[in-house]
Enzyme design. Structure first.
Site, PDB file in Angstrom:
ATOM      1  N   PRO A   2      35.370 -57.248  95.025  1.00 45.22           N
ATOM      2  CA  PRO A   2      34.155 -57.980  95.383  1.00 45.22           C
ATOM      3  C   PRO A   2      33.678 -57.579  96.773  1.00 45.22           C
ATOM      4  CG  PRO A   2      35.814 -59.475  94.531  1.00 45.22           C
ATOM      5  CD  PRO A   2      36.481 -58.165  94.735  1.00 45.22           C
ATOM      6  N   GLU A   3      32.442 -57.172  96.857  1.00 47.33           N
ATOM      7  CA  GLU A   3      31.829 -56.897  98.139  1.00 47.33           C
ATOM      8  C   GLU A   3      30.852 -58.048  98.402  1.00 47.33           C
ATOM      9  OE1 GLU A   3      30.524 -52.788  98.420  1.00 47.33           O
ATOM     10  OE2 GLU A   3      32.125 -52.146  97.088  1.00 47.33           O
ATOM     11  N   HIS A  93      47.836 -65.675  86.587  1.00 45.18           N
ATOM     12  CA  HIS A  93      47.430 -65.421  87.967  1.00 45.18           C
ATOM     13  C   HIS A  93      46.518 -66.501  88.544  1.00 45.18           C
ATOM     14  CE1 HIS A  93      49.463 -61.623  87.612  1.00 45.18           C
ATOM     15  NE2 HIS A  93      48.741 -61.324  86.552  1.00 45.18           N
ATOM     16  N   ARG A 112      45.821 -59.136  91.557  1.00 46.32           N
ATOM     17  CA  ARG A 112      46.400 -58.183  92.514  1.00 46.32           C
ATOM     18  C   ARG A 112      46.789 -58.816  93.837  1.00 46.32           C
ATOM     19  NH1 ARG A 112      42.644 -52.980  90.870  1.00 46.32           N
ATOM     20  NH2 ARG A 112      42.863 -53.432  88.676  1.00 46.32           N
TER      21      ARG A 112
END
Length: 276
Positions: A2-3, A93, A112
């Site tokens: 994500p930017e 997760h 991650r």
DNA sequence: ATGATGTCCTGGGCGC
DNA sequence: TGCGCCCAGGACATCA
């Protein structure tokens, strides 16, 4: 990955479920993501009301009526989903779950574990080590040709490296930097201080445009990106450069093809034919 | 000081 | 079919 556009999309998606809501419960399913979640995290949050959902660079800042602020970074695979409280089990997760007085779960999921969730007081925020050295926002008025030219003036490293540097400008990641440089016809390997003012002015306009279009498209830099509202945001935005190694360059009149090189351990996609 | 490299982490894609 | 390998990447740590 994500930017800024994806974080902004997440922010907007979280507002209806969080702003003005009271947090009735918090569950930590692990004590650490990238960094440790504060030990007193639940204690400091439960019972508080959410004042707003803000963004600084790629971070979400969620101020509470207690004077604390929840800080969250999505890393490269972090996402929020919202759902009505039910009996569906949590997923592998799902690391942190907030329960609100709207009978909803706000779930932070991050396979991650490059993201982070932490807490500080409103007073500590501006001087917080995560934000202290940050440069201006790319969509704000302070980000303009004169500003960027001044920042790049002494930089001997490649322009691409500098656009990723959060002390030059915040919010840009690998994807949108590659995109902007391609559209601006500037080589990613060009020495930053060598860019003329016309290049820099053009680059600023293009960076803003690329980010704004991506925000409009609802966030698009990860194919399984899930917006905070739970809607799947497929690639609604067609990249001109990123991930298109070996394909034709889309710039008007250019007959080159997109190459992939490595800069500072990261892939850079660009067209050697038109990006000078 | 700056710049280059290593580190964290998992899932997906690939070759054999 | 399955195993091992490599890659993706933001931000910080650690070197030269």
């Amino acid at each position: 990955m994500p930017e800024l556009p994806e974080v902004e999309t997440t922010r907007r998606g979280l507002i209806p479920s969080l702003k003005g809501r009271k947090i009735l419960g918090v569950t930590k399913r692990r004590n650490k993501i990238r960094i440790a979640i504060p030990e007193d995290f639940e204690k400091r949050i439960i019972g508080c009301r959410v004042l707003s959902v803000d963004r600084r660079a790629k971070y979400l800042q969620i101020p509470l009526d207690s004077g604390d602020v929840i800080i969250c970074h999505l890393g490269m695979s972090g996402k929020f989903t919202v759902r009505k409280i039910d009996s569906t089990p949590f997923e592998k997760h799902d690391h942190v779950i907030f329960e609100t007085d709207r009978c909803e779960w706000i779930i932070y999921n991050d396979p991650r574990r490059f993201g982070l969730i932490t807490l500080c007081t409103q007073g500590e925020l501006a001087g917080h080590k995560l934000f202290k050295k940050m440069a201006v926002e790319p969509l704000g008025n302070e980000f303009n040709g004169a500003y960027l030219k001044e920042k790049l003036k002494i930089k001997k490293s490649a322009i691409k490296i500098n656009l990723l540097d959060q002390s030059v400008v915040v919010g840009l990641g690998n994807i949108y930097v590659c995109e902007a440089l391609n559209i601006a016809l500037i080589s990613p390997t060009k020495k930053a201080s060598d860019l003329c003012i016309d290049d820099v002015e053009r680059l600023v306009v293009i960076i803003r445009d690329v980010l704004n279009r991506a925000i409009e498209a609802g966030g698009s830099s990860l194919k399984d990106f899930v917006g905070a509202d739970g809607d799947l945001g497929y690639f609604q935005h067609q990249f001109v450069c990123y991930g298109r190694e070996g394909e034709y360059c889309k710039n008007p009149g250019c007959i080159g093809e997109i190459n992939r090189i490595n800069q500072a351990g990261r892939s850079t996609f660009y067209c050697p034919e038109c990006q000078k």
